[in-house]
Design a protein around this motif. Structure first.
Motif, PDB file in Angstrom:
ATOM      1  N   THR A  67       0.858  -1.190   0.000  1.00 24.77           N
ATOM      2  CA  THR A  67       0.000   0.000   0.000  1.00 24.77           C
ATOM      3  C   THR A  67       0.889   1.232   0.000  1.00 24.77           C
ATOM      4  O   THR A  67       1.706   1.398   0.917  1.00 24.77           O
ATOM      5  N   PRO A  68       0.778   2.098  -1.003  1.00 24.95           N
ATOM      6  CA  PRO A  68       1.630   3.292  -1.022  1.00 24.95           C
ATOM      7  C   PRO A  68       1.237   4.260   0.096  1.00 24.95           C
ATOM      8  O   PRO A  68       0.115   4.208   0.617  1.00 24.95           O
ATOM      9  N   VAL A  69       2.160   5.147   0.444  1.00 20.53           N
ATOM     10  CA  VAL A  69       1.855   6.171   1.445  1.00 20.53           C
ATOM     11  C   VAL A  69       1.366   7.452   0.780  1.00 20.53           C
ATOM     12  O   VAL A  69       0.937   8.378   1.468  1.00 20.53           O
ATOM     13  N   GLY A  70       1.424   7.505  -0.545  1.00 15.17           N
ATOM     14  CA  GLY A  70       0.926   8.653  -1.284  1.00 15.17           C
ATOM     15  C   GLY A  70       0.601   8.267  -2.704  1.00 15.17           C
ATOM     16  O   GLY A  70       1.310   7.454  -3.315  1.00 15.17           O
ATOM     17  N   LEU A  71      -0.501   8.828  -3.242  1.00 15.56           N
ATOM     18  CA  LEU A  71      -0.950   8.504  -4.598  1.00 15.56           C
ATOM     19  C   LEU A  71      -1.549   9.758  -5.230  1.00 15.56           C
ATOM     20  O   LEU A  71      -2.311  10.474  -4.571  1.00 15.56           O
ATOM     21  N   VAL A  72      -1.217  10.004  -6.467  1.00 17.99           N
ATOM     22  CA  VAL A  72      -1.819  11.123  -7.193  1.00 17.99           C
ATOM     23  C   VAL A  72      -3.219  10.753  -7.674  1.00 17.99           C
ATOM     24  O   VAL A  72      -3.502   9.584  -7.950  1.00 17.99           O
ATOM     25  N   ASP A  73      -4.096  11.760  -7.753  1.00 17.62           N
ATOM     26  CA  ASP A  73      -5.449  11.558  -8.294  1.00 17.62           C
ATOM     27  C   ASP A  73      -6.143  10.346  -7.679  1.00 17.62           C
ATOM     28  O   ASP A  73      -6.801   9.558  -8.372  1.00 17.62           O
ATOM     29  N   ASN A  74      -6.025  10.210  -6.368  1.00 15.03           N
ATOM     30  CA  ASN A  74      -6.564   9.029  -5.696  1.00 15.03           C
ATOM     31  C   ASN A  74      -8.036   8.811  -5.997  1.00 15.03           C
ATOM     32  O   ASN A  74      -8.495   7.686  -6.180  1.00 15.03           O
ATOM     33  N   ARG A  97      -1.664  13.620 -11.456  1.00 14.17           N
ATOM     34  CA  ARG A  97      -0.629  12.981 -12.268  1.00 14.17           C
ATOM     35  C   ARG A  97       0.174  14.020 -13.052  1.00 14.17           C
ATOM     36  O   ARG A  97       1.385  13.884 -13.218  1.00 14.17           O
ATOM     37  N   GLN A  98      -0.507  15.043 -13.538  1.00 13.14           N
ATOM     38  CA  GLN A  98       0.178  16.087 -14.301  1.00 13.14           C
ATOM     39  C   GLN A  98       0.953  17.035 -13.395  1.00 13.14           C
ATOM     40  O   GLN A  98       2.018  17.520 -13.773  1.00 13.14           O
ATOM     41  N   GLU A  99       0.445  17.297 -12.191  1.00  8.69           N
ATOM     42  CA  GLU A  99       1.071  18.263 -11.289  1.00  8.69           C
ATOM     43  C   GLU A  99       1.121  17.699  -9.867  1.00  8.69           C
ATOM     44  O   GLU A  99       0.311  18.063  -9.005  1.00  8.69           O
ATOM     45  N   PRO A 100       2.071  16.812  -9.586  1.00  6.77           N
ATOM     46  CA  PRO A 100       2.225  16.327  -8.212  1.00  6.77           C
ATOM     47  C   PRO A 100       2.599  17.485  -7.279  1.00  6.77           C
ATOM     48  O   PRO A 100       3.263  18.440  -7.688  1.00  6.77           O
ATOM     49  N   SER A 101       2.186  17.389  -6.042  1.00  4.98           N
ATOM     50  CA  SER A 101       2.496  18.398  -5.036  1.00  4.98           C
ATOM     51  C   SER A 101       3.756  17.987  -4.284  1.00  4.98           C
ATOM     52  O   SER A 101       3.745  16.997  -3.534  1.00  4.98           O
ATOM     53  N   LEU A 102       4.833  18.734  -4.463  1.00  2.00           N
ATOM     54  CA  LEU A 102       6.086  18.421  -3.773  1.00  2.00           C
ATOM     55  C   LEU A 102       5.900  18.510  -2.262  1.00  2.00           C
ATOM     56  O   LEU A 102       6.456  17.696  -1.501  1.00  2.00           O
ATOM     57  N   GLU A 103       5.132  19.487  -1.810  1.00  2.00           N
ATOM     58  CA  GLU A 103       4.893  19.645  -0.379  1.00  2.00           C
ATOM     59  C   GLU A 103       4.156  18.435   0.187  1.00  2.00           C
ATOM     60  O   GLU A 103       4.509  17.904   1.254  1.00  2.00           O
ATOM     61  N   ALA A 104       3.114  17.976  -0.552  1.00  2.00           N
ATOM     62  CA  ALA A 104       2.349  16.818  -0.089  1.00  2.00           C
ATOM     63  C   ALA A 104       3.196  15.552  -0.110  1.00  2.00           C
ATOM     64  O   ALA A 104       3.096  14.709   0.796  1.00  2.00           O
ATOM     65  N   LEU A 127      12.144  16.007  -6.798  1.00  2.00           N
ATOM     66  CA  LEU A 127      11.729  14.733  -6.206  1.00  2.00           C
ATOM     67  C   LEU A 127      12.916  14.026  -5.564  1.00  2.00           C
ATOM     68  O   LEU A 127      12.802  13.473  -4.459  1.00  2.00           O
ATOM     69  N   ASP A 128      14.050  14.056  -6.235  1.00  2.00           N
ATOM     70  CA  ASP A 128      15.254  13.397  -5.737  1.00  2.00           C
ATOM     71  C   ASP A 128      15.711  13.995  -4.404  1.00  2.00           C
ATOM     72  O   ASP A 128      16.311  13.297  -3.577  1.00  2.00           O
ATOM     73  N   ARG A 129      15.442  15.283  -4.197  1.00  2.00           N
ATOM     74  CA  ARG A 129      15.811  15.901  -2.919  1.00  2.00           C
ATOM     75  C   ARG A 129      14.902  15.429  -1.785  1.00  2.00           C
ATOM     76  O   ARG A 129      15.294  15.458  -0.616  1.00  2.00           O
ATOM     77  N   ILE A 130      13.697  14.983  -2.145  1.00  2.00           N
ATOM     78  CA  ILE A 130      12.771  14.472  -1.131  1.00  2.00           C
ATOM     79  C   ILE A 130      13.096  13.028  -0.774  1.00  2.00           C
ATOM     80  O   ILE A 130      13.157  12.649   0.402  1.00  2.00           O
ATOM     81  N   ALA A 131      13.301  12.203  -1.804  1.00  2.00           N
ATOM     82  CA  ALA A 131      13.561  10.771  -1.591  1.00  2.00           C
ATOM     83  C   ALA A 131      14.117  10.181  -2.881  1.00  2.00           C
ATOM     84  O   ALA A 131      13.932  10.746  -3.964  1.00  2.00           O
ATOM     85  N   PRO A 132      14.786   9.021  -2.808  1.00  2.00           N
ATOM     86  CA  PRO A 132      15.220   8.342  -4.034  1.00  2.00           C
ATOM     87  C   PRO A 132      14.050   8.152  -4.991  1.00  2.00           C
ATOM     88  O   PRO A 132      12.950   7.786  -4.568  1.00  2.00           O
ATOM     89  N   THR A 133      14.312   8.421  -6.262  1.00  2.00           N
ATOM     90  CA  THR A 133      13.243   8.482  -7.268  1.00  2.00           C
ATOM     91  C   THR A 133      13.606   7.657  -8.496  1.00  2.00           C
ATOM     92  O   THR A 133      14.758   7.660  -8.937  1.00  2.00           O
ATOM     93  N   VAL A 134      12.624   6.971  -9.043  1.00  2.00           N
ATOM     94  CA  VAL A 134      12.762   6.247 -10.308  1.00  2.00           C
ATOM     95  C   VAL A 134      11.656   6.736 -11.240  1.00  2.00           C
ATOM     96  O   VAL A 134      10.485   6.755 -10.869  1.00  2.00           O
ATOM     97  N   LEU A 135      12.037   7.136 -12.457  1.00  2.00           N
ATOM     98  CA  LEU A 135      11.070   7.500 -13.484  1.00  2.00           C
ATOM     99  C   LEU A 135      11.135   6.470 -14.603  1.00  2.00           C
ATOM    100  O   LEU A 135      12.215   6.186 -15.121  1.00  2.00           O
ATOM    101  N   PHE A 136       9.996   5.916 -14.955  1.00  2.00           N
ATOM    102  CA  PHE A 136       9.922   4.929 -16.021  1.00  2.00           C
ATOM    103  C   PHE A 136       9.516   5.593 -17.336  1.00  2.00           C
ATOM    104  O   PHE A 136       8.747   6.557 -17.357  1.00  2.00           O
ATOM    105  N   GLN A 137      10.042   5.047 -18.416  1.00  2.00           N
ATOM    106  CA  GLN A 137       9.572   5.419 -19.748  1.00  2.00           C
ATOM    107  C   GLN A 137       8.265   4.693 -19.971  1.00  2.00           C
ATOM    108  O   GLN A 137       8.177   3.477 -19.787  1.00  2.00           O
ATOM    109  N   PHE A 138       7.214   5.429 -20.361  1.00  2.00           N
ATOM    110  CA  PHE A 138       5.864   4.878 -20.354  1.00  2.00           C
ATOM    111  C   PHE A 138       5.652   3.809 -21.415  1.00  2.00           C
ATOM    112  O   PHE A 138       4.925   2.848 -21.194  1.00  2.00           O
ATOM    113  N   SER A 139       6.267   3.951 -22.583  1.00  2.00           N
ATOM    114  CA  SER A 139       6.031   3.019 -23.684  1.00  2.00           C
ATOM    115  C   SER A 139       7.350   2.643 -24.337  1.00  2.00           C
ATOM    116  O   SER A 139       8.318   3.410 -24.302  1.00  2.00           O
TER     117      SER A 139
END
Length: 325
Positions: A67-74, A97-104, A127-139
């Motif tokens: 279970t994630p601790v945060g989700l966009v457009d829940n 999804r288009q505009e995640p909240s860095l503060e949240a 995002l990297d300053r908040i926590a380790p981040t991985v971005l996937f290529q969508f297709s």
């Protein structure tokens, strides 16, 4: 089997390392993983507080029993994906999804953030300053080594990677085995009914007058259709795995079965969905070879969405008349 899987996704790497724990298996090399567009230099070992910035990744975590601790457009997850929706009740929403909240995102103290490159590359450093981040290529690229990959192939690789990143390799294999068994069972049902090789279109209603998405030859729907022994129209790949079509594009497709993903409800009469006067001349409509599909069969999900799509295509097609001979 497990050793073979880890050879693919669980080697120690130099380009991205994990928080230290002696002799612990770690994911590696992220730099060699074609599905990843950006990643932090250091990755956590078995992260427990994960934030996801795209629905596909939320589904992947749910399939891995995380279970994630945060989700966009829940609020929209259930309508678009729907898999294990109850899991996300009460999960903090961290923007869109288009505009995640860095503060949240920062407020839920994640130890891993998972996003998608085409949307979140501009904020990767933040995002990297908040926590380790991985971005996937969508297709995937439309063609690789002369062999056309589908988004189903791609999303399965993403799922394996997330399984490795979170230390859930065994669970990953169990989910993929369930998907493979489901695809094989549905393919057998179609073959037994003499429906193998049938041409099918999967259209997504967009709320536009007589204008729909058709999933194309490199989409997840195409990967599912291929596994079922069916032919998805249109077969030509496109960058996003979709192309706009109208009812007029179906006029010269006498053998086509049309599965229509409605934006409202599959219980709404089909006549209220197909309002263009052209539809009455479409061969699939005249032959009664159109079926409505429930709205949250989303074409850009993970393995469990693919399994639901396989079941839905099979069930709907078996309920339609055979193509004219």
């Amino acid at each position: 089997m497990k050793k073979l899987f880890c050879a693919f996704a669980c080697m120690v790497m130099t380009s991205s390392t994990f928080a230290s724990e002696p002799n612990a298996p770690v994911c590696g090399p992220l730099a060699d993983n074609a599905t990843i567009s950006q990643f932090s230099k250091t990755m956590p070992l078995k992260p427990k507080r994960v934030v996801v910035l795209e629905f596909m990744f939320a589904e992947d975590l749910a399939a891995l029993d995380i279970t994630p601790v945060g989700l966009v457009d829940n609020a929209y997850y259930a309508g678009w994906i729907g898999y294990d929706s109850a899991r996300f009740n009460g999960v903090p929403e961290v923007g869109t999804r288009q505009e995640p909240s860095l503060e949240a995102i920062a407020s839920v103290r994640p130890d891993l953030i998972i996003g998608v490159g085409y949307r979140h590359a501009p904020i990767f450093a933040a995002l990297d300053r908040i926590a380790p981040t991985v971005l996937f290529q969508f297709s995937p690229d439309m063609e690789q080594s002369g062999v056309q990959k589908t988004q189903l192939d791609w999303t399965r690789t993403i799922f394996r990677t997330i399984g490795c990143l979170t230390g859930r390799e065994d669970r990953t294999q169990a989910v993929e085995a369930k998907l493979d068994a489901g695809l094989a069972h549905d393919a057998q049902r179609l073959a037994f009914a003499g429906r193998s090789g049938e041409q099918v279109a999967l259209l997504q209603e967009l709320g536009l007058p007589d204008r729909y998405w058709a999933y194309t030859g490199n989409s997840t729907a195409a990967g599912v259709a291929r596994a079922l022994g069916l032919s998805l129209w249109p077969s030509k790949p496109t960058r996003e795995g979709t192309i706009y079509v109208t009812s007029a594009d179906l006029l010269k497709k006498p053998d086509l079965a049309v599965l229509f993903v409605t934006a409202s409800s599959e219980n709404v009469p089909i006549e209220t969905q197909l309002t263009s006067p052209v539809w009455r001349f479409v061969p699939s409509k005249r032959a009664g070879r159109i079926a409505l599909v429930e709205p949250n069969i989303w074409g850009f999900g993970g393995p469990m969405s693919a399994l639901r799509l396989s079941n839905e295509i099979t069930n709907k097609l078996l309920a339609l008349p055979l193509p004219p001979r």
